[in-house]
Design a protein around this motif. Structure first.
Motif, PDB file in Angstrom:
ATOM      1  N   ASP A  42       0.816  -1.212   0.000  1.00 24.53           N
ATOM      2  CA  ASP A  42       0.000   0.000   0.000  1.00 24.53           C
ATOM      3  C   ASP A  42       0.852   1.266   0.000  1.00 24.53           C
ATOM      4  OD1 ASP A  42       0.073   1.146   3.071  1.00 24.53           O
ATOM      5  OD2 ASP A  42       0.325  -1.026   2.968  1.00 24.53           O
ATOM      6  N   ILE A  43       0.250   2.391  -0.306  1.00 22.24           N
ATOM      7  CA  ILE A  43       0.962   3.666  -0.420  1.00 22.24           C
ATOM      8  C   ILE A  43       1.528   4.116   0.925  1.00 22.24           C
ATOM      9  CG2 ILE A  43      -1.112   5.087  -0.082  1.00 22.24           C
ATOM     10  CD1 ILE A  43       0.076   7.079  -2.119  1.00 22.24           C
ATOM     11  N   TYR A  44       0.830   3.819   2.018  1.00 28.17           N
ATOM     12  CA  TYR A  44       1.290   4.267   3.335  1.00 28.17           C
ATOM     13  C   TYR A  44       2.592   3.571   3.730  1.00 28.17           C
ATOM     14  CZ  TYR A  44      -3.515   5.901   3.230  1.00 28.17           C
ATOM     15  OH  TYR A  44      -4.693   6.502   2.849  1.00 28.17           O
ATOM     16  N   SER A  45       2.700   2.303   3.414  1.00 25.50           N
ATOM     17  CA  SER A  45       3.945   1.577   3.695  1.00 25.50           C
ATOM     18  C   SER A  45       5.086   2.093   2.832  1.00 25.50           C
ATOM     19  CB  SER A  45       3.738   0.075   3.446  1.00 25.50           C
ATOM     20  OG  SER A  45       2.766  -0.456   4.313  1.00 25.50           O
ATOM     21  N   ALA A  46       4.797   2.365   1.556  1.00 23.90           N
ATOM     22  CA  ALA A  46       5.833   2.843   0.645  1.00 23.90           C
ATOM     23  C   ALA A  46       6.350   4.218   1.051  1.00 23.90           C
ATOM     24  CB  ALA A  46       5.294   2.876  -0.784  1.00 23.90           C
ATOM     25  N   ILE A  47       5.448   5.110   1.415  1.00 20.08           N
ATOM     26  CA  ILE A  47       5.850   6.464   1.796  1.00 20.08           C
ATOM     27  C   ILE A  47       6.606   6.446   3.120  1.00 20.08           C
ATOM     28  CG2 ILE A  47       5.028   8.766   2.423  1.00 20.08           C
ATOM     29  CD1 ILE A  47       4.897   8.052  -0.594  1.00 20.08           C
ATOM     30  N   THR A  48       6.238   5.549   4.024  1.00 21.28           N
ATOM     31  CA  THR A  48       6.964   5.437   5.299  1.00 21.28           C
ATOM     32  C   THR A  48       8.406   4.997   5.059  1.00 21.28           C
ATOM     33  OG1 THR A  48       4.912   4.910   6.461  1.00 21.28           O
ATOM     34  CG2 THR A  48       6.963   4.348   7.572  1.00 21.28           C
ATOM     35  N   ALA A  49       8.610   4.120   4.095  1.00 19.19           N
ATOM     36  CA  ALA A  49       9.972   3.704   3.744  1.00 19.19           C
ATOM     37  C   ALA A  49      10.774   4.897   3.225  1.00 19.19           C
ATOM     38  CB  ALA A  49       9.935   2.603   2.690  1.00 19.19           C
ATOM     39  N   ALA A  50      10.140   5.739   2.426  1.00 24.57           N
ATOM     40  CA  ALA A  50      10.809   6.932   1.901  1.00 24.57           C
ATOM     41  C   ALA A  50      11.177   7.890   3.032  1.00 24.57           C
ATOM     42  CB  ALA A  50       9.906   7.626   0.885  1.00 24.57           C
ATOM     43  N   ILE A  51      10.296   8.019   4.008  1.00 22.57           N
ATOM     44  CA  ILE A  51      10.572   8.879   5.161  1.00 22.57           C
ATOM     45  C   ILE A  51      11.795   8.371   5.921  1.00 22.57           C
ATOM     46  CG2 ILE A  51       9.701   9.610   7.424  1.00 22.57           C
ATOM     47  CD1 ILE A  51       6.880   9.609   6.138  1.00 22.57           C
ATOM     48  N   GLY A  52      11.876   7.056   6.102  1.00 24.32           N
ATOM     49  CA  GLY A  52      13.032   6.477   6.773  1.00 24.32           C
ATOM     50  C   GLY A  52      14.320   6.780   6.034  1.00 24.32           C
ATOM     51  N   SER A  53      14.270   6.761   4.715  1.00 26.74           N
ATOM     52  CA  SER A  53      15.442   7.104   3.906  1.00 26.74           C
ATOM     53  C   SER A  53      15.819   8.566   4.072  1.00 26.74           C
ATOM     54  CB  SER A  53      15.155   6.795   2.434  1.00 26.74           C
ATOM     55  OG  SER A  53      16.091   7.428   1.588  1.00 26.74           O
ATOM     56  N   LEU A  54      14.821   9.427   3.994  1.00 23.98           N
ATOM     57  CA  LEU A  54      15.087  10.868   4.052  1.00 23.98           C
ATOM     58  C   LEU A  54      15.648  11.289   5.406  1.00 23.98           C
ATOM     59  CD1 LEU A  54      14.651  13.401   2.186  1.00 23.98           C
ATOM     60  CD2 LEU A  54      12.628  13.867   3.585  1.00 23.98           C
ATOM     61  N   LYS A  55      15.335  10.542   6.431  1.00 22.52           N
ATOM     62  CA  LYS A  55      15.811  10.879   7.778  1.00 22.52           C
ATOM     63  C   LYS A  55      17.337  10.864   7.869  1.00 22.52           C
ATOM     64  CE  LYS A  55      15.851   9.267  12.549  1.00 22.52           C
ATOM     65  NZ  LYS A  55      15.514   8.172  13.491  1.00 22.52           N
ATOM     66  N   GLY A  56      17.989  10.032   7.066  1.00 24.33           N
ATOM     67  CA  GLY A  56      19.432   9.884   7.155  1.00 24.33           C
ATOM     68  C   GLY A  56      20.194  11.156   6.850  1.00 24.33           C
ATOM     69  N   PHE A  57      21.331  11.359   7.539  1.00 26.63           N
ATOM     70  CA  PHE A  57      22.087  12.604   7.371  1.00 26.63           C
ATOM     71  C   PHE A  57      22.732  12.714   5.993  1.00 26.63           C
ATOM     72  CE2 PHE A  57      25.415   9.736   8.898  1.00 26.63           C
ATOM     73  CZ  PHE A  57      26.511  10.097   8.116  1.00 26.63           C
ATOM     74  N   ARG A  58      22.873  11.593   5.283  1.00 29.09           N
ATOM     75  CA  ARG A  58      23.423  11.659   3.933  1.00 29.09           C
ATOM     76  C   ARG A  58      22.371  12.072   2.915  1.00 29.09           C
ATOM     77  NH1 ARG A  58      26.047   6.939   5.914  1.00 29.09           N
ATOM     78  NH2 ARG A  58      28.301   7.246   6.123  1.00 29.09           N
ATOM     79  N   HIS A  59      21.131  12.163   3.336  1.00 34.56           N
ATOM     80  CA  HIS A  59      20.036  12.530   2.419  1.00 34.56           C
ATOM     81  C   HIS A  59      19.330  13.770   2.966  1.00 34.56           C
ATOM     82  CE1 HIS A  59      17.112  12.329  -0.597  1.00 34.56           C
ATOM     83  NE2 HIS A  59      16.420  11.248  -0.263  1.00 34.56           N
ATOM     84  N   GLY A  60      18.205  13.599   3.609  1.00 39.31           N
ATOM     85  CA  GLY A  60      17.427  14.749   4.057  1.00 39.31           C
ATOM     86  C   GLY A  60      18.044  15.529   5.191  1.00 39.31           C
ATOM     87  N   GLY A  61      18.913  14.873   5.970  1.00 37.41           N
ATOM     88  CA  GLY A  61      19.528  15.558   7.096  1.00 37.41           C
ATOM     89  C   GLY A  61      20.802  16.290   6.752  1.00 37.41           C
TER      90      GLY A  61
END
Length: 338
Positions: free
Chosen positions: A147-166
């Protein structure tokens, strides 16, 4: 489209009290992921993978992310920092940027110029191609048929990293150290010497990285950084922070030289969007813990686009291909092993 977003701004009944205020956290990105997963329970057709349904789910997520982030911040400040809890309903007639400023500030006040600059930040961070880590995470997880909610949550976890969104937080930390250790912010030699210390793992976080400089795709220049820099300069002039802006500008100019000398090459390197974005948000009075969540408020648009693209053009699950690089060996029984 703005009217459609406005009509979807309000959170489901009970969501604020039972999900956001009841379970605060000191990490806003973890909270954001939890809120998105919780939305599954408020959706009558969460597993409907039709494009039409996913477009409607995407609009809902784009519309509610500002409230997720703003209310999450308010809950955190109230529970962990003993601050007054300010809860206002988002207004359907206001833009995403206007609603954010209204919801996170104690007095709910903001200027049109502040909203315009924050809106620019959101537009520039919305998407820049499928090569980024969180967009790829969206494709990978969506390809499984979830589902879309699971997919977007995975993206949020990725963005949290300091090499990406941080990354912009890393830039801010690096610049704070430079300001504290460089006596003359206008001295090219002194700034250059400190950049060499950073590259030699003798300063800041000892990683050897000058944060905010260089990009895997944008090598000649990052167009987002070029646009953002113009507005950062204007904002620095109006907030009496030109000395800091000039230091940022000097670091931007001296970093490619220091990098090429350090690596012994002549590659084109430029500032990326993270270099100035944290400074811009700081001048708007936005707390540092909201920097990456605001990136998510912007990038949810790109994630949803990639999600829909995967649903339309995919059809196969994405799996990594592994190549064994171990030298072939004869099997040895366990009893014969040393």
């Amino acid at each position: 489209f703005n009217e459609m977003l406005g009509s979807q701004r309000k959170l489901p009944d009970g969501f604020l009290e039972d999900v956001i205020l009841a379970f605060p956290s000191q990490d806003l990105m973890n909270m954001l992921g939890r809120y998105v997963l919780a939305m599954y329970s408020f959706d009558d057709e969460p597993d409907d993978l039709s494009v039409k349904n996913n477009i409607m789910q995407s609009v809902l997520l784009i519309a509610t992310f500002p409230s997720f982030v703003s209310y999450g911040y308010q809950a955190k400040e109230y529970n962990y920092n003993n601050k007054t809890l300010h809860i206002r309903n988002p207004l359907p007639e206001l833009s995403t940027a206007e609603n954010i400023l209204r919801l996170i500030r104690s007095d709910g006040q903001y200027s049109k110029e502040e909203a315009r600059i924050l809106d620019l930040f959101l537009v520039l961070h919305a998407e820049h191609g499928g090569g980024n880590n969180s967009a790829f995470a969206t494709h990978v997880v969506s390809s499984s048929g979830t589902d879309i909610y699971s997919a977007i949550t995975a993206a949020i976890g990725s963005l949290k990293g300091f090499r990406h969104g941080g990354a912009n937080l890393k830039v801010m930390g690096m610049m704070e150290e430079i300001k504290a250790n460089v006596k003359d912010w206008t001295d090219e030699n002194e700034v250059s010497e400190y950049l060499k210390k950073i590259l030699n793992k003798q300063a800041y976080d000892k990683s050897g990285l000058i944060y905010g400089i260089g990009h895997a795709v944008y090598t000649l220049s990052d167009p987002r950084a070029v646009i953002l820099k113009e507005y950062v300069k204007d904002l620095a002039q109006s907030t009496d922070r030109m000395a800091e802006f000039n230091l940022y500008d000097l670091v931007e100019r001296m970093s490619p030289i220091a990098l090429n000398e350090h690596k012994g090459n002549h590659k084109s390197v430029s500032a990326n969007v993270d270099f100035y974005s944290g400074f811009l948000l700081d001048m708007l009075g936005i707390p540092k813990e909201m920097f990456t969540p605001l990136f998510a408020v912007s990038r949810i648009v790109g994630w949803c686009g990639h999600r829909i693209e995967e649903l339309i053009n995919g059809g196969k699950i994405m799996r990594p291909a592994y190549k064994n690089v171990v030298t072939p060996q004869n099997y040895m029984k366990l009893d014969d092993r040393k």
